[in-house]
Design an enzyme around this catalytic site. Structure first.
Site: not given
Length: 408
Positions: A286, A100
């Protein structure tokens, strides 16, 4: 010439790449929809909660806990689809994690976790690891439905072929709500800047750089849209794979070192500038979310322009028979335009044995002193080869090579 030299430099270090295969699986949202649980879930987890994932830096908020302090954060992985394998301890204990770029910490469930979510996931058994170091300090992450809490620790971490000593991580002993019960991943490995890590020490990639485990302070992602065989792409640590993209690399400077935050020059619809017209916008790159998000006012207009209608739980749907006629949405980054057709930004799903087509755009209000915030998730990132350069604080985007296109 400069970009050619950069590519040659990357090529010199290709031998030092660590490859981490990624799997593409159903997102939590899709699983909930398939089991007819999504409506009830969304009633208790409103869409505006999603924006709090990014609230740590805008501005950071400290939450007092009985045993210490923790930064208030929300990690909402409702739409995360790309996961990979890591191991912790000696002997190795394997876990599936989200890699992430929207967070910095590493955490996995503890053997002592008392939550329902932990019952369906792998749990770290500290007592079985001969290299485990107990820290004892409490960490906490605030979710919309309560606090995740756990204990800090250190141990051997293995990512791909790389072994990393003394890696800080969190053992969660309490995971609130039902968010993680059906999740396909056990934990999260954050790849953002260390300024986002307030509780769990040095992030994994910083530890890799400090221990000279990577030839370059660079990692890159290839996210595959063709996952019929379960293969979802690769995370490459230490550089890039030149066979997966064609030059030039479009380097976009990081504007604020926390998230991988960059500037969007324009957002266009059918070639006409529609948003960020009078001023540039800011965006977070992201890999932990599938969607493209933006401020509510702009996204509501965008949904109308692509003919998407709202549902009772905050999603927007389009007529599946009209996908080929929907407008092209494009993003301009550092002067380069990236085109997203409806086949790219509309997600197909099944509900009550019927196909529905869902807009890949979502409203997320993230306030910032440097402009409107957008979030570029996998709807965009699966269309480009993305490179994250900590050495020069920039994000690179390149078009896929024919090798990748043939596999799609």
């Amino acid at each position: 010439m400069k970009q050619t030299l950069l590519l040659l430099c990357f090529q010199c270090f290709a031998h030092g790449l660590v490859r981490v295969p990624l799997s593409k699986m159903l997102s939590l949202r899709s699983q909930l929809r398939a089991t007819n649980q999504l409506d009830n879930f969304m009633m208790n987890h409103q869409v505006d909660i999603f924006s709090r994932r990014y609230s740590q830096c805008y501005p950071p908020t400290l939450v007092s806990l009985r045993l210490g302090k923790a930064s208030e954060r929300l990690y909402n992985f409702m739409d995360a689809q790309y996961f990979g394998q890591i191991s912790l301890g000696t002997p190795e204990q394997n876990f599936t994690v989200v890699f992430d770029t929207g967070s910095a910490d590493l955490w996995v469930p503890s053997f002592y976790c008392v939550s329902q979510a932990c019952e369906s996931h792998k749990k770290f058994k500290a007592f079985e690891s001969s290299t485990y170091v107990h820290d004892g300090r409490v960490f906490g992450i605030h979710y919309g439905s309560g606090h995740m809490m756990g204990i800090q620790a250190r141990d051997m971490l293995r990512v791909g072929t790389m072994t990393l000593a003394n890696q800080n991580f969190g053992e969660s002993v309490y995971e609130p709500g039902s968010s993680f019960v059906m999740a396909k991943f056990d934990g999260v490995l954050g790849l953002s800047y260390p300024t986002l890590s307030k509780d769990l020490g040095l992030p994994v990639f910083d530890n890799m750089m400090n221990q000279n485990k990577v030839d370059q302070p660079v990692f890159s992602f290839y996210l595959s849209t063709n996952a019929s065989n379960g293969f979802g792409g690769e995370l490459l640590l230490g550089g890039v794979d030149e066979e997966l993209f064609v030059p030039p690399i479009n380097w976009v400077p990081v504007t604020l070192k926390g998230y991988w935050q960059i500037k969007i020059d324009e957002v266009k619809l059918q070639g006409t500038t529609t948003f960020c017209r009078s001023h540039s916008c800011q965006a977070i790159v992201d890999t932990g979310t599938s969607l493209i998000s933006g401020p509510t006012f702009e996204i509501q207009i965008l949904q109308q322009l692509i003919g998407a209608s709202p549902t009772s739980i905050g999603e927007y749907v389009v007529n599946c028979t009209r996908i080929s006629s929907l407008p092209v949405v494009s993003l301009v980054l550092n002067g380069v335009e990236y085109f997203l057709t409806a086949e790219t930004y509309v997600k197909r799903d099944i509900i009550y044995n019927k196909e529905i087509c869902i807009s890949g755009f979502q409203a997320t209000d993230v306030s910032s002193s440097v402009g409107h915030m957008w979030i570029l998730g996998d709807v965009f990132l699966s269309q480009v080869y993305s490179i994250y350069d900590r050495g020069q604080d920039r994000v690179g985007f390149a078009q896929f090579s024919d090798k990748v296109k043939r596999s799609v």
